[in-house]
Design a protein around this motif. Structure first.
Motif, PDB file in Angstrom:
ATOM      1  N   UNK A  29     -21.671 -14.241   7.990  1.00 25.55           N
ATOM      2  CA  UNK A  29     -21.670 -12.806   8.291  1.00 25.55           C
ATOM      3  C   UNK A  29     -22.719 -12.526   9.355  1.00 25.55           C
ATOM      4  N   UNK A  30     -22.310 -11.860  10.435  1.00 24.81           N
ATOM      5  CA  UNK A  30     -23.228 -11.510  11.513  1.00 24.81           C
ATOM      6  C   UNK A  30     -23.337  -9.988  11.568  1.00 24.81           C
ATOM      7  N   UNK A  54     -10.999 -14.395   9.704  1.00 27.34           N
ATOM      8  CA  UNK A  54     -11.852 -13.972  10.811  1.00 27.34           C
ATOM      9  C   UNK A  54     -11.624 -12.478  10.971  1.00 27.34           C
ATOM     10  N   UNK A  55     -12.680 -11.685  10.821  1.00 29.26           N
ATOM     11  CA  UNK A  55     -12.468 -10.235  10.798  1.00 29.26           C
ATOM     12  C   UNK A  55     -13.694  -9.479  11.288  1.00 29.26           C
ATOM     13  N   UNK A  56     -13.431  -8.388  12.019  1.00 29.58           N
ATOM     14  CA  UNK A  56     -14.452  -7.408  12.389  1.00 29.58           C
ATOM     15  C   UNK A  56     -15.609  -8.045  13.156  1.00 29.58           C
ATOM     16  N   UNK A  61      -8.866  -7.405  13.446  1.00 27.05           N
ATOM     17  CA  UNK A  61      -9.948  -6.572  13.980  1.00 27.05           C
ATOM     18  C   UNK A  61     -11.018  -7.424  14.653  1.00 27.05           C
ATOM     19  N   UNK A  62     -10.550  -8.279  15.539  1.00 27.62           N
ATOM     20  CA  UNK A  62     -11.435  -9.168  16.294  1.00 27.62           C
ATOM     21  C   UNK A  62     -11.360  -8.809  17.770  1.00 27.62           C
ATOM     22  N   UNK A  63     -12.504  -8.748  18.430  1.00 27.31           N
ATOM     23  CA  UNK A  63     -12.577  -8.484  19.867  1.00 27.31           C
ATOM     24  C   UNK A  63     -13.053  -9.738  20.579  1.00 27.31           C
ATOM     25  N   UNK A  64     -12.292 -10.165  21.566  1.00 21.82           N
ATOM     26  CA  UNK A  64     -12.701 -11.266  22.440  1.00 21.82           C
ATOM     27  C   UNK A  64     -12.930 -10.693  23.829  1.00 21.82           C
ATOM     28  N   UNK A  65     -14.143 -10.820  24.321  1.00 25.75           N
ATOM     29  CA  UNK A  65     -14.509 -10.258  25.615  1.00 25.75           C
ATOM     30  C   UNK A  65     -15.128 -11.362  26.459  1.00 25.75           C
ATOM     31  N   UNK A  66     -14.287 -12.030  27.231  1.00 26.75           N
ATOM     32  CA  UNK A  66     -14.724 -13.180  28.028  1.00 26.75           C
ATOM     33  C   UNK A  66     -14.910 -12.834  29.497  1.00 26.75           C
ATOM     34  N   UNK A  67     -15.676 -13.665  30.176  1.00 26.14           N
ATOM     35  CA  UNK A  67     -15.666 -13.661  31.633  1.00 26.14           C
ATOM     36  C   UNK A  67     -14.267 -14.090  32.077  1.00 26.14           C
ATOM     37  N   UNK A  68     -13.580 -13.212  32.795  1.00 21.17           N
ATOM     38  CA  UNK A  68     -12.168 -13.447  33.112  1.00 21.17           C
ATOM     39  C   UNK A  68     -11.949 -14.438  34.251  1.00 21.17           C
ATOM     40  N   UNK A  69     -13.010 -15.061  34.694  1.00 17.18           N
ATOM     41  CA  UNK A  69     -12.851 -16.060  35.747  1.00 17.18           C
ATOM     42  C   UNK A  69     -13.343 -17.437  35.327  1.00 17.18           C
ATOM     43  N   UNK A  70     -13.785 -17.581  34.068  1.00 14.78           N
ATOM     44  CA  UNK A  70     -14.173 -18.900  33.564  1.00 14.78           C
ATOM     45  C   UNK A  70     -12.918 -19.702  33.227  1.00 14.78           C
ATOM     46  N   UNK A  71     -12.818 -20.900  33.758  1.00 15.31           N
ATOM     47  CA  UNK A  71     -11.626 -21.737  33.571  1.00 15.31           C
ATOM     48  C   UNK A  71     -11.414 -22.090  32.108  1.00 15.31           C
ATOM     49  N   UNK A  72     -10.153 -22.137  31.692  1.00 14.92           N
ATOM     50  CA  UNK A  72      -9.756 -22.595  30.357  1.00 14.92           C
ATOM     51  C   UNK A  72     -10.328 -21.748  29.220  1.00 14.92           C
ATOM     52  N   UNK A  73     -10.622 -20.499  29.518  1.00 14.82           N
ATOM     53  CA  UNK A  73     -11.203 -19.635  28.492  1.00 14.82           C
ATOM     54  C   UNK A  73     -10.100 -18.907  27.725  1.00 14.82           C
ATOM     55  N   UNK A  74      -9.185 -19.671  27.090  1.00 19.56           N
ATOM     56  CA  UNK A  74      -8.145 -19.061  26.265  1.00 19.56           C
ATOM     57  C   UNK A  74      -8.769 -18.132  25.227  1.00 19.56           C
ATOM     58  N   UNK A  75      -7.999 -17.122  24.809  1.00 23.47           N
ATOM     59  CA  UNK A  75      -8.482 -16.206  23.792  1.00 23.47           C
ATOM     60  C   UNK A  75      -8.324 -16.769  22.394  1.00 23.47           C
ATOM     61  N   UNK A 132     -15.427 -15.838   8.805  1.00 25.17           N
ATOM     62  CA  UNK A 132     -16.328 -15.451   9.882  1.00 25.17           C
ATOM     63  C   UNK A 132     -16.223 -13.940  10.013  1.00 25.17           C
ATOM     64  N   UNK A 133     -17.321 -13.231   9.740  1.00 26.25           N
ATOM     65  CA  UNK A 133     -17.281 -11.784   9.611  1.00 26.25           C
ATOM     66  C   UNK A 133     -18.346 -11.123  10.479  1.00 26.25           C
ATOM     67  N   UNK A 134     -18.075  -9.868  10.866  1.00 26.12           N
ATOM     68  CA  UNK A 134     -19.020  -9.099  11.661  1.00 26.12           C
ATOM     69  C   UNK A 134     -19.429  -7.819  10.972  1.00 26.12           C
ATOM     70  N   UNK A 135     -19.981  -6.901  11.771  1.00 26.67           N
ATOM     71  CA  UNK A 135     -19.618  -6.542  13.146  1.00 26.67           C
ATOM     72  C   UNK A 135     -20.468  -7.110  14.271  1.00 26.67           C
ATOM     73  N   UNK A 136     -21.203  -8.161  14.052  1.00 26.53           N
ATOM     74  CA  UNK A 136     -22.018  -8.729  15.103  1.00 26.53           C
ATOM     75  C   UNK A 136     -21.234  -9.602  16.058  1.00 26.53           C
TER      76      UNK A 136
END
Length: 507
Positions: free
Chosen positions: A113-114, A223-225, A248-262, A158-162
């Motif tokens: 939990x984060x 995997x949640x929140x 309820x999972x957010x993935x926020x990646x650098x959109x130009x990093x190679x192979x950064x599948x969600x 794996x839990x959040x909201x961290x």
């Protein structure tokens, strides 16, 4: 000269090769346009969830030190997880700031939990990532050296909201060009669109670690929140697992990093991905099943619903790794787009079998697509990446139903393409609306569109095509009803091109 090369390349496409920077020093600077600036966190993350009170093991109690990037807290975090597991399970709490760490190993009956305003942050030192696990048949390590890893676990969460922060820009090299945040001044050839994208990729530095979060051979995964951010490679990989819920999972990646599948679902069954937001550089939500990614059985019963995906390549995809079967997939009520950087993404929906798998019983409905070059790409070919004789020419792609799709700012037609020896079988498209992006239309001057039987399948590899509505080749039992396409003004392309298709109907 460049115009001459492009013209010659339209006849002889192998004269042109994909752009790539192979090596350079780490480039950590963040450009405007690397990250999506309007992530709707409040829509997906409940920040009011507090730290549980019962059966909790705080990582600080085991020596973790927050907010010091020079301290690797992996030992403290792993100690808390081990004690929790040995005592029958519970919650391991990450709270009180940001904790730099190398590899963390989850265990059965443990929830990591984060807390809000807290994070596990990837160490910048590649030596802090551990490889100590083998696949069951002793193939080369598949888990690699990642950040959060779980193998052979049951009832793990794996839990959040961290946050879990991957620091991906510290494991990649400088792109040839910065992100483009304004549209191109003219309509580009599809090949040029592909190269413009590749010139902005931050290709991998040799120090790059593996997955940000990886579950392998696990049961009852939750995997949640939680927020997963700035991965250096695949962000959330679910490999050979059963009974998985990602919500309820957010993935926020650098959109130009190679192979950064969600989200990668590989060799896993009974998986739900629901109410998630993914912004990433490579494929958004992708199903894979192949020997070369440590899978050994068919996968089925996958549900994806109520998700938003921003991707520079493919929003939802099956493939390309596809030597084992995939079936019974439902995707509904999703939005796929790329509206704030350019060029457009490759495909909104991409369904591919290229390594011998049978992909079947796929149902996709109620999808909004914006600024993905190809709205729907369905491709069967015979790459056979694993070079397995028993899979050569054995792949199939059949029983596909796609309905109620609204796509705008398209560049190329819907594509349904097999090869002469393997035909896509039984596809139904209904109530599909497509509107092209503005600009001057182009034509394809090639005498023949190459088969590309052994090549990596991607919609933009086939170049422009002289259809604007639908292009079908090497298929059978294709039914299209209520397909409405608004092309660019004064187009000279045809609405449809149908080649080698048995039993095609258009209503």
């Amino acid at each position: 000269m460049s115009r001459f090369i492009n013209h010659i390349g339209s006849f002889f496409p192998k004269l042109q090769k994909d752009f790539k920077i192979s090596s350079d020093e780490i480039f950590s600077e963040i450009y405007k346009g690397d990250f999506f600036e309007n992530v709707p966190y409040e829509k997906y993350i409940n920040y009011n969830i507090s730290v549980p009170k019962d059966n909790v093991y705080s990582i600080i109690s085991y020596g973790a030190v927050p907010n010091d990037e020079n301290i690797n807290n992996a030992d403290a975090i792993n100690k808390a997880i081990s004690v929790c597991s040995e005592n029958g399970g519970g919650i391991v709490a990450v709270e009180g700031g940001c904790f730099t760490s190398g590899t963390v190993f989850l265990k059965s009956d443990v929830a990591l939990y984060i807390a809000r305003n807290s994070a596990i942050v990837a160490s910048h030192n590649p030596k802090d990532y551990i490889v100590n696990t083998k696949t069951p048949d002793n193939r080369e390590d598949y888990i690699k050296n990642g950040l959060i890893l779980a193998q052979n676990c049951k009832n793990v969460a794996l839990l959040g909201p961290g946050k879990i922060c991957g620091e991906g820009n510290f494991f990649s090299i400088k792109p040839y060009l910065p992100p483009k945040t304004e549209p191109f001044s003219k309509t580009l050839d599809v090949w040029d669109l592909r190269q413009e994208y590749r010139k902005r990729i931050r290709f991998a530095h040799k120090s790059k670690y593996g997955f940000l979060v990886h579950f392998q051979n696990c049961e009852q995964v939750r995997v949640s929140n939680i927020i997963l951010e700035n991965s250096a490679f695949w962000t959330l990989n679910i490999n050979m697992c059963n009974d998985v819920k990602v919500t309820h999972t957010v993935i926020n990646n650098n959109r130009h990093v190679a192979n950064s599948d969600g989200i990668d679902i590989s060799g896993s069954s009974n998986v739900t991905v629901e109410n998630c937001f993914v912004s990433t550089g490579d494929d958004g939500i992708v199903l894979k099943n192949s020997h070369d990614i440590a899978c050994d059985k068919s996968m089925n019963n996958i549900y994806v619903g109520n998700c938003e995906v921003i991707s520079c390549t493919n929003s939802f995809k099956i493939g390309t790794e596809s030597s084992l079967d995939v079936s019974d997939v439902t995707v509904e009520n999703c939005k796929f787009y790329l509206t704030d950087i350019f060029p457009a993404g490759a495909s909104g929906i991409a369904l591919e079998s290229c390594d011998g798998a049978t992909v079947s019983n796929v149902n996709i409905r109620n999808i909004d697509i914006n600024s993905m070059a190809c709205p729907i790409f369905i491709r069967l070919n015979n790459r056979n990446r694993n070079r397995l004789p028993e899979l050569d020419g054995k792949g199939a792609l059949k029983n596909i139903n796609i309905s109620d799709v609204n796509a705008k700012n398209a560049e190329i037609p819907i594509m349904i393409m097999g090869i002469p020896s393997q035909k896509v079988d039984t596809v139904t498209l209904s109530n599909i609306n497509v509107k092209y992006s503005n600009g001057k239309d182009y034509r394809d001057f090639r005498f023949k569109v190459p088969e590309q039987e052994k090549e990596y399948p991607e919609a933009n590899r086939f170049r422009n095509l002289n259809a604007y509505g639908i292009y079908v080749r090497h298929a059978k039992n294709i039914s299209v009803e209520k397909l409405r396409v608004i092309p660019r003004d004064k187009t000279k392309r045809k609405f449809k091109i149908i080649n080698d298709c048995e039993n095609f109907s258009l209503k």
